[in-house]
Design a protein around this motif. Structure first.
Motif, PDB file in Angstrom:
ATOM      1  N   GLU A  91     -45.462 -16.923  11.336  1.00  0.00           N
ATOM      2  CA  GLU A  91     -46.126 -16.493  10.101  1.00  0.00           C
ATOM      3  C   GLU A  91     -46.171 -17.599   9.064  1.00  0.00           C
ATOM      4  OE1 GLU A  91     -45.630 -12.017   9.110  1.00  0.00           O
ATOM      5  OE2 GLU A  91     -43.668 -12.848   9.578  1.00  0.00           O
ATOM      6  N   CYS A  92     -47.323 -17.709   8.464  1.00  0.00           N
ATOM      7  CA  CYS A  92     -47.507 -18.648   7.354  1.00  0.00           C
ATOM      8  C   CYS A  92     -46.516 -18.307   6.245  1.00  0.00           C
ATOM      9  CB  CYS A  92     -48.940 -18.502   6.851  1.00  0.00           C
ATOM     10  SG  CYS A  92     -49.243 -19.325   5.283  1.00  0.00           S
ATOM     11  N   ILE A  93     -45.922 -19.335   5.641  1.00  0.00           N
ATOM     12  CA  ILE A  93     -44.970 -19.071   4.553  1.00  0.00           C
ATOM     13  C   ILE A  93     -45.624 -19.231   3.177  1.00  0.00           C
ATOM     14  CG2 ILE A  93     -43.064 -19.851   6.017  1.00  0.00           C
ATOM     15  CD1 ILE A  93     -42.816 -22.300   4.100  1.00  0.00           C
ATOM     16  N   ILE A 142     -48.430 -26.730   2.011  1.00  0.00           N
ATOM     17  CA  ILE A 142     -48.297 -28.112   2.499  1.00  0.00           C
ATOM     18  C   ILE A 142     -49.569 -28.503   3.266  1.00  0.00           C
ATOM     19  CG2 ILE A 142     -47.132 -29.407   4.361  1.00  0.00           C
ATOM     20  CD1 ILE A 142     -45.668 -29.685   1.739  1.00  0.00           C
ATOM     21  N   CYS A 143     -50.200 -27.529   3.898  1.00  0.00           N
ATOM     22  CA  CYS A 143     -51.451 -27.817   4.618  1.00  0.00           C
ATOM     23  C   CYS A 143     -52.511 -28.347   3.653  1.00  0.00           C
ATOM     24  CB  CYS A 143     -51.948 -26.568   5.341  1.00  0.00           C
ATOM     25  SG  CYS A 143     -51.972 -25.089   4.298  1.00  0.00           S
ATOM     26  N   VAL A 144     -52.580 -27.752   2.478  1.00  0.00           N
ATOM     27  CA  VAL A 144     -53.562 -28.187   1.480  1.00  0.00           C
ATOM     28  C   VAL A 144     -53.274 -29.620   1.039  1.00  0.00           C
ATOM     29  CG1 VAL A 144     -54.462 -27.739  -0.829  1.00  0.00           C
ATOM     30  CG2 VAL A 144     -53.896 -25.824   0.664  1.00  0.00           C
ATOM     31  N   ARG A 197     -51.051 -31.103   7.802  1.00  0.00           N
ATOM     32  CA  ARG A 197     -49.758 -30.803   8.415  1.00  0.00           C
ATOM     33  C   ARG A 197     -49.386 -29.391   7.994  1.00  0.00           C
ATOM     34  NH1 ARG A 197     -47.828 -35.829   5.635  1.00  0.00           N
ATOM     35  NH2 ARG A 197     -50.039 -36.066   5.940  1.00  0.00           N
ATOM     36  N   CYS A 198     -48.422 -28.823   8.685  1.00  0.00           N
ATOM     37  CA  CYS A 198     -48.034 -27.443   8.373  1.00  0.00           C
ATOM     38  C   CYS A 198     -46.528 -27.318   8.503  1.00  0.00           C
ATOM     39  CB  CYS A 198     -48.750 -26.495   9.337  1.00  0.00           C
ATOM     40  SG  CYS A 198     -48.158 -24.793   9.253  1.00  0.00           S
ATOM     41  N   THR A 199     -45.912 -26.592   7.577  1.00  0.00           N
ATOM     42  CA  THR A 199     -44.468 -26.398   7.630  1.00  0.00           C
ATOM     43  C   THR A 199     -44.067 -25.618   8.876  1.00  0.00           C
ATOM     44  OG1 THR A 199     -44.355 -26.429   5.224  1.00  0.00           O
ATOM     45  CG2 THR A 199     -42.502 -25.422   6.372  1.00  0.00           C
TER      46      THR A 199
HETATM   47 FE1  SF4 Z   1     -48.913 -21.673   5.738  1.00  0.00          FE
HETATM   48 FE2  SF4 Z   1     -48.437 -23.869   7.122  1.00  0.00          FE
HETATM   49 FE3  SF4 Z   1     -50.078 -23.955   5.063  1.00  0.00          FE
HETATM   50 FE4  SF4 Z   1     -47.464 -23.603   4.642  1.00  0.00          FE
HETATM   51  S1  SF4 Z   1     -48.430 -25.389   5.532  1.00  0.00           S
HETATM   52  S2  SF4 Z   1     -49.184 -22.491   3.698  1.00  0.00           S
HETATM   53  S3  SF4 Z   1     -46.931 -22.413   6.451  1.00  0.00           S
HETATM   54  S4  SF4 Z   1     -50.375 -22.825   6.932  1.00  0.00           S
END
Ligand code: SF4
Length: 712
Positions: A354-356, A360-362, A372-374
């Motif tokens: 699940e997205c938190i 960080i993606c933005v 990148r994604c957490t």
């Molecule tokens: Fe969700 Fe990943 Fe973006 Fe964080 S980096 S908001 S976990 S998609």
């Protein structure tokens, strides 16, 4: 081959969720299900084409019925350098775009393209063209570029309509199924025309709502006429700027829908601007857009898509059953888990990552670097490293790995090594797993961050080859006695209490008993009375701790050397929201100041704020100072192990590696990536001199004849 989507269609889906897998007709095309990856940026665009195509392909493989591009600049008179999006300026761009449609179609999804004419949002730093907008106004860009847009003439509008039409025809030629007209997020010209703030025209394109909507209507009609026989025409529209009647607002947009609800084949509803649409979980619940998008669907027979950071299938079903949306739009949930639809279809809800809601993606787009994604360490690495979010190669020749530390890097390392088939032992000195994620998710607004732990714990629990020990404060002797072939130190980091950060590089001697660090806060040692937070870290934590202290009844002042609070959060679209929130809560903010102790000429018992430029100094009246400045890696175990290196072979230890914050403190995303990378690379031949990923180089032009090139 249409493999993925057809597999899902034939699958026995839980009765409750079947509605999510129903096909939806969108104009002349049919989406195979209701999972719709709305257009989203990725920081790769025209620079990292195959990386970006691979990212989209993975989403299609994961079951998203529609996969869209990011915004695609349609003309060189409207480009948003330095941000890196896609372009469809002429036929030269077609091979890039076809690569995306090929990739998406391979798995049976529809491919959508978001055609964008940014107008007054494009400073044209690359093309050096004068930006065009509805009125003579400064460009509306993130960086306040010293550039004004020129009010478009009727000829300009005619040109724009032709450019948009040409882009639509090229989109069709490139194989797209859905072609967008983009007027949302404060980024598209049709929205600037719609807005009474930006549109100060007195001709038939200004004034009344009908007039301000004229360009939008013409672009939709042009696009339908050009490609509507085989392509669906979507309109992405911002329905509320949340600034009242001066801005675009719901009532006005409902009125517009009454008039043109049937015009496009699909409506894609957003809030505008981008930061309020893509709110972080700190400032927006899952589905926070619902009150604003509700009611539009009832004014059209055309399908409506919208977002809400939905990760729960029940929440998705509820949106459809209650008539809010027809298609479940997602950017972030599809980034955190590209296989979310497939996992719902296969009744594997516990496997959903699940997205938190950290954005960080933005930050990839905002810093012009690959997304990148957490939660998903493979995001952006699908092509250049060949990493798949759901597949990993089986283990190499080694058998066992001991991981010391169960924070984000240790957990991800254990999960991925476990998937590869290694015998993994994870030892955590605390009585709970999660490390900084567990600690930080207890702070105000960060509860959703515990999903980093929840997902990994859920996965590890399913693995018989991963053993977890809590309350294990591992020593050098323990490591040697345990005898794992590989030892991974994921021991995290500790916040400094000497003020060293970006400003003070020399340790400061603050008055004894007055200082606190975030580690004290995590341990429940909270300050009271008048509290100064000194934030030289510049990400979220200083602001969050200020909020916590204020909640606990403290009188709080946040001091930072930066020009704004939590300055890096401009890349996660939070900075203005954070600063406004802190001010509303009564927290005093002192920017461009450092905190320092007394020196030879001032009493050492006092604390001082010093302006970074004028050096003007004032006594800080406070009972406590919380230092949020920098961290030191917890490397004691490594130091101890180095001292007994001679004993490693007898103990069977072949390698010792620090990962995550224990190597170099950074974001949680970096820690997860670090753990994942270790797991991917164990037992692999790594050439330390080689670039560790594929690169795509821009095609260079034929070499000019330098002798004659500039001759008259
Ligand atoms: Fe969700 Fe990943 Fe973006 Fe964080 S980096 S908001 S976990 S998609």
């Amino acid at each position: 081959s249409f493999k993925t989507i057809h597999l899902i269609l034939n699958m026995e889906v839980d009765e409750r969720y079947k509605i999510l897998f129903e096909p939806v007709k969108i104009g002349p095309v049919v989406a195979p299900n209701r999972f719709y990856q709305v257009p989203h940026c990725n920081g790769m665009g025209y620079r990292d084409v195959t990386s970006m195509a691979a990212l989209r392909a993975i989403k299609a493989e994961g079951g998203w019925g529609v996969v869209c591009t990011e915004q695609v600049e349609i003309h060189h008179t409207s480009e948003i350098t330095p941000y890196i999006e896609l372009r469809i300026w002429d036929d030269k761009d077609l091979p890039v775009l076809s690569r995306i449609t090929n990739a998406v179609h391979t798995h049976g999804a529809l491919a959508g393209i978001e055609l964008a004419y940014n107008g007054m949002n494009g400073p044209n730093l690359y093309s050096r063209e004068v930006p065009l907008g509805p009125s003579d106004l400064p460009t509306a860009t993130f960086s306040n570029d010293p550039v004004q847009a020129r009010a478009m003439t009727k000829r300009d509008i005619t040109n724009l309509r032709r450019w948009h039409r040409n882009a639509a025809l090229r989109s069709k030629a490139a194989g797209f199924d859905i072609v967008y007209v983009y007027g949302a997020h404060g980024l598209g010209a049709p929205q600037h025309f719609l807005s009474r703030r930006y549109n100060q025209r007195t001709d038939e394109y200004g004034g009344s709502l009908k007039n301000r909507a004229r360009l939008l209507i013409e672009l939709i009609e042009d696009t339908k006429e050009a490609v509507g026989d085989t392509c669906a025409v979507a309109c992405r529209i911002g329905v509320d700027e949340l600034i009242g009647e001066e801005g675009i607002h719901r009532e006005e947009m409902l009125e517009l829908f009454n008039e043109i609800g049937e015009l496009p084949d699909l409506w894609d509803l957003t809030l505008c601007s981008w930061d309020i649409d893509s709110r972080t979980s700190r400032f927006g619940e899952e589905g926070h857009q619902e009150p604003f998008v509700t009611g539009f669907k009832q004014l059209t027979t055309k399908p409506v898509v919208g977002v809400g950071r939905f990760t729960s299938p029940d929440a998705m079903v509820s949106q459809i059953r209650r008539g809010v949306l027809d298609l479940i739009g997602a950017a972030r949930p599809s980034i955190a888990d590209p296989f979310l639809p497939k996992k719902i279809a296969e009744d594997r809800l516990e496997d959903i990552r699940e997205c938190i809601g950290c954005n960080i993606c933005v930050s990839g787009d905002m810093t012009m670097s690959p997304i990148r994604c957490t939660q998903n360490p493979t995001m952006g690495e699908e092509w250049r490293k060949g990493w798949h979010p759901e597949k990993i190669h089986t283990k190499g020749k080694s058998q066992s790995v001991l991981i010391v530390g169960g924070g984000p890097s240790g957990l991800e390392c254990a999960r991925a090594l476990g998937r590869r088939g290694y015998q993994v032992t994870l030892a955590e000195k605390n009585k709970e797993l999660g490390g900084r994620v567990a600690q930080e998710s207890r702070l105000p607004g960060l509860a959703a961050w515990s999903r980093v732990l929840d997902y990994r714990l859920g996965q590890i629990r399913q693995m018989e080859n991963v053993d977890t020990y809590l309350g294990s404060d591992v020593t050098v002797e323990d490591i040697l006695e345990f005898g794992s072939e590989h030892v991974v130190l994921a021991t995290g980091s500790s916040w400094r209490n000497d003020g060293v950060g970006r400003h003070h590089l020399i340790p400061q001697k603050f008055p004894e008993g007055k200082t606190y660090t975030p580690d004290d806060i995590f341990a429940g040692r909270l300050p009271s009375g008048k509290v100064v937070i000194y934030d030289d870290d510049h990400y979220y934590l200083g602001g969050v701790i200020a909020e916590l202290c204020q909640k606990n009844g403290c009188e709080v002042t946040l001091v930072t050397p930066a020009a704004v609070v939590s300055s890096w959060t401009v890349h996660t679209l939070e900075q203005e929201i954070i600063e406004a929130d802190l001010l509303k809560k009564g927290i005093r903010i002192l920017t461009r100041h450092v905190v320092q102790p007394g020196n030879n000429s001032t009493p050492e018992s006092e604390l001082y704020s010093v302006h970074i430029y004028t050096k003007e100094t004032s006594i800080l009246d406070c009972d406590a100072l919380v230092l949020v400045t920098a961290r030191l890696p917890n490397s004691e175990l490594e130091t101890g192990m180095e001292k007994v290196r001679n004993s490693w072979a007898d103990a069977g230890v072949k390698s010792l590696t620090r990962i995550g914050d224990a190597l170099a403190p950074a974001t949680i995303a970096a820690a997860v990536y670090s753990g994942h990378r270790y797991a991917r690379e164990l037992d692999e031949e790594i050439d330390p001199d080689a670039v560790p990923f594929e690169r795509e180089l821009t095609e260079i032009a034929p070499e000019p004849d330098w002798k004659t090139f500039w001759q008259e």
